[in-house]
Design a protein around this motif. Structure first.
Motif, PDB file in Angstrom:
ATOM      1  N   PHE B 244       1.136  -1.029   0.283  1.00  0.00           N
ATOM      2  CA  PHE B 244       0.133  -0.543  -0.122  1.00  0.00           C
ATOM      3  C   PHE B 244       1.421   1.045   0.278  1.00  0.00           C
ATOM      4  O   PHE B 244       0.878   1.589  -0.794  1.00  0.00           O
ATOM      5  CB  PHE B 244      -0.599  -0.235   1.955  1.00  0.00           C
ATOM      6  N   PHE B 245       1.755   1.645   0.750  1.00  0.00           N
ATOM      7  CA  PHE B 245       2.253   2.096   1.331  1.00  0.00           C
ATOM      8  C   PHE B 245       3.242   2.544  -0.181  1.00  0.00           C
ATOM      9  O   PHE B 245       4.109   3.927  -0.853  1.00  0.00           O
ATOM     10  CB  PHE B 245       3.339   2.116   2.186  1.00  0.00           C
ATOM     11  N   GLN B 246       4.129   1.754  -1.117  1.00  0.00           N
ATOM     12  CA  GLN B 246       5.145   1.801  -1.839  1.00  0.00           C
ATOM     13  C   GLN B 246       4.163   2.253  -3.127  1.00  0.00           C
ATOM     14  O   GLN B 246       4.570   2.887  -4.158  1.00  0.00           O
ATOM     15  CB  GLN B 246       5.368   0.027  -2.648  1.00  0.00           C
ATOM     16  N   VAL B 247       3.453   1.156  -3.462  1.00  0.00           N
ATOM     17  CA  VAL B 247       1.767   2.028  -3.994  1.00  0.00           C
ATOM     18  C   VAL B 247       1.810   3.622  -4.182  1.00  0.00           C
ATOM     19  O   VAL B 247       1.594   4.337  -5.798  1.00  0.00           O
ATOM     20  CB  VAL B 247       0.130   1.407  -4.090  1.00  0.00           C
ATOM     21  N   ILE B 248       1.626   4.057  -3.184  1.00  0.00           N
ATOM     22  CA  ILE B 248       1.128   5.480  -2.778  1.00  0.00           C
ATOM     23  C   ILE B 248       2.850   6.417  -3.245  1.00  0.00           C
ATOM     24  O   ILE B 248       2.808   7.126  -4.466  1.00  0.00           O
ATOM     25  CB  ILE B 248       1.101   6.144  -1.690  1.00  0.00           C
ATOM     26  N   GLY B 249       3.618   6.197  -3.049  1.00  0.00           N
ATOM     27  CA  GLY B 249       5.263   6.622  -3.163  1.00  0.00           C
ATOM     28  C   GLY B 249       5.227   5.998  -4.730  1.00  0.00           C
ATOM     29  O   GLY B 249       5.622   7.513  -5.736  1.00  0.00           O
ATOM     30  N   LEU B 250       4.594   4.897  -5.635  1.00  0.00           N
ATOM     31  CA  LEU B 250       4.336   4.855  -6.539  1.00  0.00           C
ATOM     32  C   LEU B 250       3.728   6.003  -7.394  1.00  0.00           C
ATOM     33  O   LEU B 250       4.519   6.725  -8.287  1.00  0.00           O
ATOM     34  CB  LEU B 250       4.336   3.594  -6.802  1.00  0.00           C
ATOM     35  N   ILE B 251       2.687   5.982  -7.407  1.00  0.00           N
ATOM     36  CA  ILE B 251       1.781   7.379  -7.458  1.00  0.00           C
ATOM     37  C   ILE B 251       2.576   8.658  -7.685  1.00  0.00           C
ATOM     38  O   ILE B 251       2.706   9.431  -8.707  1.00  0.00           O
ATOM     39  CB  ILE B 251       0.591   6.828  -6.935  1.00  0.00           C
ATOM     40  N   GLN B 252       2.498   8.496  -6.803  1.00  0.00           N
ATOM     41  CA  GLN B 252       3.660  10.654  -6.243  1.00  0.00           C
ATOM     42  C   GLN B 252       5.223  10.317  -7.056  1.00  0.00           C
ATOM     43  O   GLN B 252       5.179  11.511  -7.762  1.00  0.00           O
ATOM     44  CB  GLN B 252       4.117  10.452  -4.710  1.00  0.00           C
ATOM     45  N   LYS B 253       5.861   9.455  -7.109  1.00  0.00           N
ATOM     46  CA  LYS B 253       6.669   9.407  -8.243  1.00  0.00           C
ATOM     47  C   LYS B 253       6.186   9.434  -9.631  1.00  0.00           C
ATOM     48  O   LYS B 253       6.877   9.634 -10.805  1.00  0.00           O
ATOM     49  CB  LYS B 253       7.682   8.058  -8.271  1.00  0.00           C
ATOM     50  N   THR B 254       5.561   8.921  -9.923  1.00  0.00           N
ATOM     51  CA  THR B 254       4.389   8.789 -12.007  1.00  0.00           C
ATOM     52  C   THR B 254       3.967  10.312 -12.107  1.00  0.00           C
ATOM     53  O   THR B 254       4.381  10.649 -13.093  1.00  0.00           O
ATOM     54  CB  THR B 254       3.677   7.660 -12.218  1.00  0.00           C
ATOM     55  N   PHE B 255       3.241  10.067 -11.202  1.00  0.00           N
ATOM     56  CA  PHE B 255       2.633  11.781 -11.542  1.00  0.00           C
ATOM     57  C   PHE B 255       2.825  13.089 -10.760  1.00  0.00           C
ATOM     58  O   PHE B 255       2.657  13.921 -11.465  1.00  0.00           O
ATOM     59  CB  PHE B 255       0.903  11.643 -10.963  1.00  0.00           C
ATOM     60  N   ALA B 256       3.513  12.944  -9.726  1.00  0.00           N
ATOM     61  CA  ALA B 256       4.443  14.201  -9.191  1.00  0.00           C
ATOM     62  C   ALA B 256       5.555  14.111  -9.041  1.00  0.00           C
ATOM     63  O   ALA B 256       5.791  14.528  -7.627  1.00  0.00           O
ATOM     64  CB  ALA B 256       3.386  14.610  -8.708  1.00  0.00           C
ATOM     65  N   PRO B 257       6.214  13.863  -9.655  1.00  0.00           N
ATOM     66  CA  PRO B 257       7.735  13.452  -8.933  1.00  0.00           C
ATOM     67  C   PRO B 257       8.442  14.978  -8.507  1.00  0.00           C
ATOM     68  O   PRO B 257       9.251  14.933  -7.977  1.00  0.00           O
ATOM     69  CB  PRO B 257       8.539  13.450 -10.753  1.00  0.00           C
ATOM     70  N   TRP B 258       8.353  16.877  -9.088  1.00  0.00           N
ATOM     71  CA  TRP B 258       8.830  17.491  -8.567  1.00  0.00           C
ATOM     72  C   TRP B 258       8.788  17.392  -6.925  1.00  0.00           C
ATOM     73  O   TRP B 258       8.766  17.830  -6.376  1.00  0.00           O
ATOM     74  CB  TRP B 258       7.901  18.196  -9.455  1.00  0.00           C
ATOM     75  N   SER B 259       7.326  16.678  -6.621  1.00  0.00           N
ATOM     76  CA  SER B 259       7.174  16.678  -5.240  1.00  0.00           C
ATOM     77  C   SER B 259       7.477  15.634  -3.856  1.00  0.00           C
ATOM     78  O   SER B 259       7.704  16.122  -3.183  1.00  0.00           O
ATOM     79  CB  SER B 259       5.612  16.966  -5.004  1.00  0.00           C
ATOM     80  N   LEU B 260       8.670  15.303  -4.226  1.00  0.00           N
ATOM     81  CA  LEU B 260       9.447  14.293  -3.973  1.00  0.00           C
ATOM     82  C   LEU B 260      10.410  15.418  -3.231  1.00  0.00           C
ATOM     83  O   LEU B 260      10.872  16.692  -3.237  1.00  0.00           O
ATOM     84  CB  LEU B 260       9.931  12.495  -4.670  1.00  0.00           C
ATOM     85  N   PRO B 261      10.862  14.814  -2.064  1.00  0.00           N
ATOM     86  CA  PRO B 261      12.094  15.493  -1.335  1.00  0.00           C
ATOM     87  C   PRO B 261      13.034  15.477  -1.982  1.00  0.00           C
ATOM     88  O   PRO B 261      13.672  14.577  -2.360  1.00  0.00           O
ATOM     89  CB  PRO B 261      11.501  14.363   0.064  1.00  0.00           C
ATOM     90  N   LYS B 262      14.330  16.328  -1.563  1.00  0.00           N
ATOM     91  CA  LYS B 262      14.939  16.499  -2.839  1.00  0.00           C
ATOM     92  C   LYS B 262      16.027  15.584  -1.945  1.00  0.00           C
ATOM     93  O   LYS B 262      16.326  16.062  -0.749  1.00  0.00           O
ATOM     94  CB  LYS B 262      15.292  18.136  -2.475  1.00  0.00           C
ATOM     95  N   LYS B 263      16.693  14.955  -3.027  1.00  0.00           N
ATOM     96  CA  LYS B 263      17.488  13.927  -2.412  1.00  0.00           C
ATOM     97  C   LYS B 263      19.075  15.087  -2.327  1.00  0.00           C
ATOM     98  O   LYS B 263      19.538  16.173  -2.947  1.00  0.00           O
ATOM     99  CB  LYS B 263      17.928  12.891  -3.116  1.00  0.00           C
TER     100      LYS B 263
END
Ligand SMILES: Nc1ncnc2c1ncn2[C@@H]1O[C@H](COP(=O)(O)OP(=O)(O)OP(=O)(O)O)[C@@H](O)[C@H]1O
Ligand SMILES: [Mg+2]
Lengths: 260, 264
Positions: B244-263
């Protein structure tokens, strides 16, 4: 002082924040001045003297407690289309590419961006030296480049009045100088009334036709100084004796209250 | 000789780093298995991993599938309900001082009520359908979404709000074009937190009233002291949570990559 039509007029404008009776701050106190069309005006003053408030009054984002602000002889009652805003931080939208950031005001105001908007946006990117960056993501740009995009965004609807609140103060010194000259060249190509807020005496003198020097809180006009330097201005202007003389004069003015 | 070993050492370091999480788990399971055998721990207190596998095999695939589906369905419905309700509430809280002075305290009170304690009451009131279970899941998941989304909506740079005002854009566009996208990093971290909470909610509800689901299954099997089956269900729950957790992460990565925390 000029025959040009009047762009902005402040008549005895006082701005008080906070409830009357409660704790309140007088941000501006009895400001009166005129700005002619296509004049470049800088506002210089210590932190907290009400410079940003002055800009918000022109933008129609706050209404004066007393007095009258007018643009083209009409009192400002709400934000007007003639105005473009540039802030200290570029505050671009990280989910859009550069071009979409420039066209954002159209999308935001009218809900759509047409082909003509995109053409204009591309022209503006050329004007700020970013022609090749239209499809880049925001995070790929340096601070200076981001601020150029923010300037292009403010120019999109070709506003007659450009309000800039310390637009270069977050940039390093070199980029800052470069941006000053760039702004002058933009202003020459597309004449506008510019109200430019800054903490930098050098920037104010280099860019402006006149400088409004303010007193510390509550902000009042200390002096309005014409800048007796020929245009176009260049790097050589920085070593012009008149430039140095005026800069030193302003510096003494700003620091005099500390001594007295 | 020593030189020849260097690539092997680098190779080991690289793969060691890549598989460190998996190796950690494998080691833990090995230690667990060994401890159970060496110390002869009674099976009904702590079943060994191999005995848990045996327990899992005791049930048919169909049984497992039915129980998994029952739990996932409740968790998912409660989670979606929480999102659908929370985001508009957050918008209201962020835009209106009146709402944040009236509705917000109410939400805090609701959140402070131990859900496990009112769950039986909810079931009595709402009956034994899926509805009360979905509602209990909703109660556990909505609060982090409301609080975090509201914080995100309020964190929008003031300059952009002023830009919006200076364009005389509508309030709806201010929210849609500026505030909500700006809140996305916040919303996604809330959704990640709530995704695992949704499984918790579904299991709690099943403990109290259900005839299907992994929570119900654990309750049932442990009452017969079939601890290994309970553990097998637990492993499944953890796996579902992780997915479940991973799916949410995947959705974020796919549809809003800019919103990921900056490495860094
Ligand atoms: N919306 C507001 N509500 C209450 N007080 C305000 C508000 N906006 C400004 N002020 C107060 O008015 C005074 C002037 O603020 P302003 O931001 O105009 O100063 P400034 O000259 O732009 O300062 P700086 O150089 O630091 O940007 C400050 O004391 C500030 O605290
Ligand atoms: Mg300011």
């Amino acid at each position: 002082m000029t025959e040009k039509p009047l762009a902005i007029r402040f008549e005895d404008v006082t701005q008080i924040f906070g409830k009357p009776g409660g704790k309140s701050t007088t941000a501006l106190d009895g400001m009166t001045f005129d700005i002619a069309q296509h004049e470049f005006i800088s506002v210089l003053g210590p932190s907290g003297c009400g410079k940003s408030t002055l800009l918000r009054l022109v933008a129609g984002l706050v209404m004066p407690t007393r007095g009258k602000v007018s643009i083209y002889d009409m009192p400002v009652t709400e934000p007007r289309d003639e105005i473009g805003l540039v802030f200290q931080r570029p505050t671009l939208l990280p989910w859009f590419d550069v071009l979409s950031n420039v066209t954002f005001p159209m999308k935001h105001k009218y809900g759509r961006v047409d082909a003509a908007d995109k053409v204009r946006a591309q022209e503006l990117l050329g004007l700020v030296g970013l022609s090749d960056f239209a499809d880049k993501r925001i995070e790929e740009l340096s601070g200076g480049m981001q601020q150029r995009v923010a300037i292009a965004r403010a120019l999109l609807h070709d506003p007659d009045i450009l309000l800039m609140d310390e637009p270069f103060s977050a940039l390093d010194a070199l980029t800052r100088d470069e941006m000053s000259f760039e702004l002058l060249s933009i202003w020459t190509q597309r004449p506008k009334t510019v109200v430019f807020i800054t903490h930098s005496i050098q920037e104010a003198v280099l860019l402006s036709d006149r400088i409004i020097v303010m007193t510390p809180r509550p902000g009042k006009i200390r002096e309005i100084l014409p800048v007796p330097l020929a245009r176009p201005r260049s790097v050589d202007t920085l070593s012009d004796p008149a430039f140095l003389e005026l800069s030193n004069y302003i510096r003494r003015q700003l620091f005099s209250h500390n001594v007295a | 000789m020593a030189k020849a070993l260097i690539p092997i050492r680098d190779w080991l370091l690289l793969w060691g780093d890549r598989f460190a999480p998996v190796l950690t788990f494998a080691a833990l399971i090995a230690i667990w298995e060994a401890a159970c055998r060496i110390f002869d721990i009674p099976r009904f207190l702590l079943p060994s991993p191999s005995y848990i596998v045996v327990g899992a095999m005791d049930q048919t695939v169909a049984t497992w599938a039915a129980n998994i589906w029952a739990t996932v369905k409740i968790a998912f419905m409660g989670y979606i309900l929480a999102i659908v309700v929370s985001i508009p509430i957050s918008v209201g809280l962020a835009l209106s001082r009146f709402l944040s002075r009236t509705v917000y305290p109410l939400l805090v009170v609701i959140h402070s009520t131990p859900v496990v304690a009112i769950a039986p009451i909810i079931i009595v009131v709402m009956g034994t359908s899926a509805l009360p279970r979905v509602f209990i899941t909703f109660l556990i998941t909505f609060f982090p979404i409301v609080v975090t989304t509201t914080a995100g909506l309020m964190a929008t740079p003031q300059e952009l709000i002023e830009l919006s005002r200076s364009l005389r854009a509508t309030r709806a566009r201010e929210v849609l074009h500026i505030r909500l996208p700006y809140a996305l990093p916040y919303i996604f971290s809330a959704l990640k937190i709530s995704s695992t909470l949704a499984i918790v909610g579904a299991v709690v509800a099943e403990f109290i009233a259900a005839e299907r689901g992994l929570g119900y299954f654990i309750e049932l099997q442990t009452s017969f002291l079939k601890i290994n089956q309970g553990f097998a269900a637990l492993v499944l729950l953890v796996t579902i949570s992780l997915c479940f957790f991973q799916v949410i992460g995947l959705i974020q990565k796919t549809f809003a990559p800019w919103s990921l925390p900056k490495k860094q």
